[in-house]
Design a protein around this motif. Structure first.
Motif, PDB file in Angstrom:
ATOM      1  N   SER A   1     -64.472  64.733  45.971  1.00  0.00           N
ATOM      2  CA  SER A   1     -64.624  65.460  44.703  1.00  0.00           C
ATOM      3  C   SER A   1     -64.354  66.955  44.861  1.00  0.00           C
ATOM      4  CB  SER A   1     -66.035  65.262  44.151  1.00  0.00           C
ATOM      5  OG  SER A   1     -66.987  65.881  44.997  1.00  0.00           O
TER       6      SER A   1
ATOM      7  N   SER B   1     -69.507  61.985  47.214  1.00  0.00           N
ATOM      8  CA  SER B   1     -69.410  61.578  45.809  1.00  0.00           C
ATOM      9  C   SER B   1     -68.914  60.151  45.703  1.00  0.00           C
ATOM     10  CB  SER B   1     -68.455  62.511  45.060  1.00  0.00           C
ATOM     11  OG  SER B   1     -68.957  63.836  45.065  1.00  0.00           O
TER      12      SER B   1
ATOM     13  N   ARG C   1     -69.277  60.754  38.481  1.00  0.00           N
ATOM     14  CA  ARG C   1     -69.357  61.356  39.816  1.00  0.00           C
ATOM     15  C   ARG C   1     -70.823  61.377  40.215  1.00  0.00           C
ATOM     16  NH1 ARG C   1     -70.383  66.781  41.383  1.00  0.00           N
ATOM     17  NH2 ARG C   1     -69.948  67.434  39.239  1.00  0.00           N
TER      18      ARG C   1
ATOM     19  N   CYS D   1     -73.071  62.620  42.594  1.00  0.00           N
ATOM     20  CA  CYS D   1     -73.076  63.732  43.547  1.00  0.00           C
ATOM     21  C   CYS D   1     -74.358  63.605  44.369  1.00  0.00           C
ATOM     22  CB  CYS D   1     -73.020  65.040  42.770  1.00  0.00           C
ATOM     23  SG  CYS D   1     -72.818  66.493  43.794  1.00  0.00           S
TER      24      CYS D   1
END
Length: 163
Positions: free
Chosen positions: A95, A101, A149, A151
């Motif tokens: 990412s 990610s 995404r 994270c």
């Protein structure tokens, strides 16, 4: 005359109490029950300092510091607190944010909550088994897959290589 105005002013101010503050208190008081439950002392003895800070205190590791950031091996990413399978290596992508990610989680193994810690709503991710803080999920992931995404703090994970 001033007593009446003062009395009316006090009544008006007391009546202005909004219930939005009460709603936030109710949200923060909810207690989720997890399959793996340990005392703070047990978590401290099991986890490294950074794992404890992230998983139990909802901390964040510094960007670009995780050993798992550039890992390209095939396997499964599990919770560093309880070994629950959370993410598959084939769903990991670069990412550029500085944290591992993923475009999706292993369904049922990650729970979600709303976090207002930085002044606006974010979707926070937890291990569904032990409640350990993992990171946050955003809607700026790969558009050709899920658009998500996840994270994730690398210190919240352990990698188990395939075979």
């Amino acid at each position: 005359m001033f007593k009446k105005i003062y009395f009316i002013l006090i009544l008006t101010l007391m009546g202005c109490k909004g219930n939005s503050q009460e709603n936030k208190m109710v949200q923060s008081e909810k207690q989720e029950v997890f399959t793996v439950s340990k005392t703070d002392a047990e978590w401290r003895s099991q986890l490294t300092d950074i794992q404890y800070y992230i998983l139990r205190k909802a901390g964040t590791e510094n960007a670009f510091t995780s050993d798992l950031l550039d890992n390209k091996e095939k396997g499964i990413y599990v919770c560093a607190g309880c070994n629950t399978e959370l993410f598959k290596s084939e769903h990991k992508f670069k990412s550029g944010t500085g944290w591992p990610s993923f475009d999706r989680e292993i369904e049922g193994n990650v729970s979600f909550d709303t976090d207002y810690k930085i002044g606006y709503a974010r979707t926070e991710e937890h291990c569904a088994t032990c409640g350990g803080h993992l990171g946050h999920v955003f809607n700026d992931g790969p558009s050709n897959t899920t658009g998500k995404r996840h994270c994730i703090n690398g210190a919240a994970l352990k990698f188990v290589a395939k075979n």
